[in-house]
Scaffold this active site. Sequence first.
Site, PDB file in Angstrom:
ATOM      1  N   HIS A 140       0.828  -1.207   0.000  1.00 39.26           N
ATOM      2  CA  HIS A 140       0.000   0.000   0.000  1.00 39.26           C
ATOM      3  C   HIS A 140       0.866   1.262   0.000  1.00 39.26           C
ATOM      4  O   HIS A 140       0.696   2.149  -0.844  1.00 39.26           O
ATOM      5  CB  HIS A 140      -0.920  -0.007   1.224  1.00 39.26           C
ATOM      6  CG  HIS A 140      -1.738   1.240   1.379  1.00 39.26           C
ATOM      7  ND1 HIS A 140      -3.035   1.335   0.954  1.00 39.26           N
ATOM      8  CD2 HIS A 140      -1.437   2.465   1.910  1.00 39.26           C
ATOM      9  CE1 HIS A 140      -3.504   2.556   1.195  1.00 39.26           C
ATOM     10  NE2 HIS A 140      -2.546   3.255   1.788  1.00 39.26           N
ATOM     11  N   GLU A 141       1.785   1.344   0.943  1.00 40.08           N
ATOM     12  CA  GLU A 141       2.605   2.552   1.036  1.00 40.08           C
ATOM     13  C   GLU A 141       3.509   2.722  -0.179  1.00 40.08           C
ATOM     14  O   GLU A 141       3.797   3.843  -0.593  1.00 40.08           O
ATOM     15  CB  GLU A 141       3.436   2.527   2.326  1.00 40.08           C
ATOM     16  CG  GLU A 141       2.600   2.600   3.599  1.00 40.08           C
ATOM     17  CD  GLU A 141       1.706   3.828   3.678  1.00 40.08           C
ATOM     18  OE1 GLU A 141       2.065   4.868   3.075  1.00 40.08           O
ATOM     19  OE2 GLU A 141       0.647   3.746   4.308  1.00 40.08           O
ATOM     20  N   HIS A 196       1.794   4.697  -2.801  1.00 41.72           N
ATOM     21  CA  HIS A 196       1.974   6.140  -2.646  1.00 41.72           C
ATOM     22  C   HIS A 196       3.330   6.564  -3.217  1.00 41.72           C
ATOM     23  O   HIS A 196       3.446   7.619  -3.863  1.00 41.72           O
ATOM     24  CB  HIS A 196       1.917   6.530  -1.163  1.00 41.72           C
ATOM     25  CG  HIS A 196       0.557   6.516  -0.561  1.00 41.72           C
ATOM     26  ND1 HIS A 196      -0.492   7.236  -1.077  1.00 41.72           N
ATOM     27  CD2 HIS A 196       0.075   5.883   0.540  1.00 41.72           C
ATOM     28  CE1 HIS A 196      -1.566   7.055  -0.320  1.00 41.72           C
ATOM     29  NE2 HIS A 196      -1.248   6.230   0.662  1.00 41.72           N
ATOM     30  N   HIS A 246       3.180   6.757  -6.924  1.00 40.30           N
ATOM     31  CA  HIS A 246       2.430   7.952  -7.304  1.00 40.30           C
ATOM     32  C   HIS A 246       3.363   9.173  -7.282  1.00 40.30           C
ATOM     33  O   HIS A 246       3.358   9.996  -8.203  1.00 40.30           O
ATOM     34  CB  HIS A 246       1.259   8.135  -6.330  1.00 40.30           C
ATOM     35  CG  HIS A 246       0.200   9.063  -6.804  1.00 40.30           C
ATOM     36  ND1 HIS A 246      -0.899   9.386  -6.035  1.00 40.30           N
ATOM     37  CD2 HIS A 246       0.050   9.774  -7.943  1.00 40.30           C
ATOM     38  CE1 HIS A 246      -1.668  10.235  -6.699  1.00 40.30           C
ATOM     39  NE2 HIS A 246      -1.119  10.491  -7.854  1.00 40.30           N
TER      40      HIS A 246
END
Length: 674
Positions: free
Chosen positions: A461-462, A465, A468
């Site tokens: 998940h991290e 980021h 992104h």
Amino acid sequence: MSNPFLSPSTLPYQLPPFADIAVEHYAPAITRGMAEQRAEIDAITAQPDEATFENTMVPLERSGQTLTRVLRVFFNQSSADSTDEVAAIEEEFAPQLAAHEDAIELDGALYARIRHVHERRDALDDEQRYLVERRFTRMTLAGAGLDAEQKARLTELNQRLSVLQTKFEKNLLADTNDLAVVIDSVDELDGLSEGEISAAAQAASDRGLEGKHLITLVLPTGHPVLESLTNREVRERIMRASRQRAARGNQHDNSAVLLEIVRLRARRAELLGFASHADFITADQTAKTPQRVAAMLEPLAQAAARNARAEKPKLEQLAGHPIEAHDWAFYSEKVRKAEFDVDTSELKPYFEAERVLQQGVFAAATKVYGITFSERHDLQGYTEGVRVFEVRNEDGSELGLYLLDLYTRDTKRGGAWMNELIGQNELLDHPTIVVNNLNVSKPAAGEPTLLTFDEVNTFFHEFGHALHGLFAHVVYPSFTGTNVYRDFVEFPSQVNEMWMLWPEIVNDYAVHHQTGEPIDAGIIDRIRASQTWGEGFATSEYLAAALLDQAWHRLSSAEADAVTDVAAFEREALAAVGLDDPAVPTRYSSCYFAHTFSGGYSAGYYSYIWSEVLDADTVQWFEQNGGLTRANGDRFRQYVLGIGGKQDPLEAYRAFRGRDAVIEPLLERRGLAA
């Protein structure tokens, strides 16, 4: 002594020169940075010429470079490796920085120039036009149109709120450390793995508690060890300590701090012409109104509570007694084992951290996007143990640096997150440097770092980021990286979670750290089959936090003034939405709800499930279009990850998907379709 923040770094990718940075550099650099930016803004507004994009927006985007350099490093340290000295600097400068930001956002002369450009924006290119629209909207909502007396009051409120939010985080960190659970006998840790016991022994040793074990607390209410600890009394001690953090009566009580934050946010919203803080926040998000948030969340809450009630009898049948909050995770895993032959606590030997990183997290990104990673041992992170990786595109061109800070420590706040140390933009010729912080317990020297199932999921998940931040390619600094709407920012990171169990990925990284045997494909199939089990609990505890956040921030000024008891308000708010089951506590109780009272998610914690609608719809698209392929990765990078904040995110999603997102894939994923 020269101050390393006063000029751009000469290191690769402009990596901050951490070896040269000392705590005493922060205050003078922040002070000088504010003065420089104020002078730059004054120079813009002093111009006699008619306002244009080139003489107003461009110098505004160029302003504050010294301040940005120091604050990105400072706030990264204040969350990842704080000390009393760092905390004192944060407390000192919080109101000054709030006042500095207000001085820019509320500058009437600057606002007039931007409004003039805004009225003539049709002649600009797409990114320029969107920049003007976003800046004009932001300043309007911030109060740039208020009169002088109202602006003075607004500045006063913002300064006080900055102090309170810093104090909330400081209290929480102190109480989290104070309430860590000391275990006298290793026998009380039955059920934990050797690595977990080793980590607990190391944590105790680090605090001078030789011969004992220490269970440090994580940010959410539930603790990962509750799934496997057989000693019910110890489980209850851990749960009680977690739920008591910063509560009324504690040395580091956040109750009064929280109530003042709520009241001041409500007064600020009223001053700005909004009915509540939630109205103010959502006005500049994709949701637009708290009513739209409620219309989505409240029906989901009813369905989730129904599913949680259906799950409880199975747990009680196994337990032979009523289920309490500290029992749920333990017996839920037993049900998962009995019905699906899955015990996530037994999977840890297959999740060795380095292999998860290299053959899992990195490998998935390479297969989907073609990027590669190489560790730069010649570059230094901000504290011991931080690793630095160079990231390159498939053609070998430079993309940026990725820093990984894996382990927990007393100076690091709880949870997991991504920060940018520098964000790509063409205007200033900046590259990209991103940081992932996790809070994995560090085992004793020589012992492997084995991750829980949830920690692996958090890692993916991290890293979403981080991708992104790495992929965003923009002209203007305001649009760099993850500078998007708060209720959109979790979407890319949630999409990246899909690769955790994708066959081509999991079969490479999920290998037993001792035997070298890959995980049985049948186990992965059973995990997939079991994924809706426990979603009643998981969705309920998340929605309880999201709706609690909304309840606090939908209060009018008069209503906020009338609240005097934090615990009573919380009970009433959860009862009102049917999420007041004592066995299913909210993921974050108010006094340790850092996302909303010291982080950037006030009235915005709904963002995770709001973004998950897009995420589930996107995962369905990947599955329908061949899955993990370079063509799919290129499309997702082009339309979503690569645009940063330079385009309306829902327009970008329509371009990617060919339509708006639909909610049905989310309902199916969470077992709420019925």
